[in-house]
Enzyme design. Structure first.
Site, PDB file in Angstrom:
ATOM      1  CG  LEU A  84      -1.897  -1.390   1.172  1.00  0.00           C
ATOM      2  CD1 LEU A  84      -3.097  -0.786   3.004  1.00  0.00           C
ATOM      3  CD2 LEU A  84      -2.870  -0.884   0.198  1.00  0.00           C
ATOM      4  CG  ASP A  85       0.798   4.447  -3.116  1.00  0.00           C
ATOM      5  OD1 ASP A  85       1.242   3.202  -3.179  1.00  0.00           O
ATOM      6  OD2 ASP A  85      -0.503   4.995  -4.330  1.00  0.00           O
ATOM      7  CD  GLU A  86       3.025   9.000   2.963  1.00  0.00           C
ATOM      8  OE1 GLU A  86       2.241   9.624   4.022  1.00  0.00           O
ATOM      9  OE2 GLU A  86       2.994   9.443   1.619  1.00  0.00           O
ATOM     10  CB  THR A 118      -2.636   3.350   0.595  1.00  0.00           C
ATOM     11  OG1 THR A 118      -2.236   4.858  -0.335  1.00  0.00           O
ATOM     12  CG2 THR A 118      -3.860   2.920   0.213  1.00  0.00           C
ATOM     13  CG  HIS A 164       0.496   5.218  -7.761  1.00  0.00           C
ATOM     14  ND1 HIS A 164       1.576   5.978  -8.027  1.00  0.00           N
ATOM     15  CD2 HIS A 164       0.757   4.586  -6.537  1.00  0.00           C
ATOM     16  CE1 HIS A 164       2.757   6.491  -7.371  1.00  0.00           C
ATOM     17  NE2 HIS A 164       2.039   5.547  -6.483  1.00  0.00           N
TER      18      HIS A 164
END
Length: 239
Positions: free
Chosen positions: A105-107, A109, A188
């Site tokens: 997961l993105d930073e 998210t 993304h």
């Protein structure tokens, strides 16, 4: 499963090398089913075994299957560049077992993130061929309209992708909130799809993988063990 010597059992659970586990037992820091054991070569049936180290209770688990409620501001990397690592949220014994995030997961998210030390499990839930559904609550900048929802369900064209990619579910929860289901695992993806539909993601929270929802009782930044019933729900589509 055959019996295991205590020092080997502790090593398999992340408590250090065999010499370190042997010293741990001999120093009187390990109890089995509530009884002190100072013999590192004593043999036990590992399945379901309850043991404590320094007063902390553990259950023997051949593999670690975990769910984290990921907070914002953490990177899914053992070597983070700009923010703390999600692995700092786990005890050392799990890091010694070499748990890995199942995907990333993105930073910025938040929400449900699986981790495991079982390579087959990680592969099964990251393989594009499996098309595991993942559900997100998506906060968007501009009010949602039916054209955007239709575009997401019919498929949007992303840069460098040969074919359109469609959400398998898209529900308007409020003027600025969508509940969106995707089965691809591309970089993304949700943010790019929302942009292609003419909006912008302001917040992204993953609330389910397969048929397993993020537990309401799991606080942000905390983790739980996944039991057999949880793994069975993961393998089923969300109801």
């Amino acid at each position: 499963m055959p019996k295991m010597q205590l020092e080997r059992l502790l090593r398999s659970q992340g408590f250090g090398s065999r010499p370190e586990c042997r010293a741990l037992v001999r120093s009187g820091r390990v109890s089995i089913d509530g009884m002190l054991c100072d013999d590192p070569f004593a043999e036990f049936e590992p399945d379901g075994l309850l043991f404590s180290v320094d007063g902390v209770l553990w259950t023997y688990r051949e593999f670690a299957f975990l769910a984290l409620n990921k907070p914002a501001g953490f990177e899914c990397s053992h070597k983070p560049k700009h923010h703390p690592s999600i692995y700092s949220l786990f005890p050392r014994v799990l890091l010694t077992r070499n748990i890995q995030a199942v995907g990333r997961l993105d930073e910025d998210t938040t929400g449900l993130l699986l981790l495991s030390d079982d390579g087959q499990f990680i592969h099964a839930y990251t393989s594009p061929k499996k098309r595991i559904p993942k559900v997100y609550d998506v906060t968007v900048k501009h009010p949602v309209d039916t054209l955007q929802v239709d575009a997401l369900l019919e498929g949007v064209q992303l840069h460098d992708e040969p074919a359109r990619i469609a959400a398998t579910g898209c529900e308007v929860r409020s003027e600025h909130l969508l509940r969106m289901t995707v089965t691809e695992g591309k970089y993304h993806l949700v943010k790019r799809m929302i942009a292609a539909a003419g909006n912008r993601v302001e917040g992204l929270n993953r609330i389910a993988i397969g048929g397993f929802p993020l537990p309401d009782s799991l606080p942000i930044g905390q983790w739980i063990w996944l039991e057999a019933s949880d793994l069975a729900r993961l393998a089923r589509p969300q109801q």
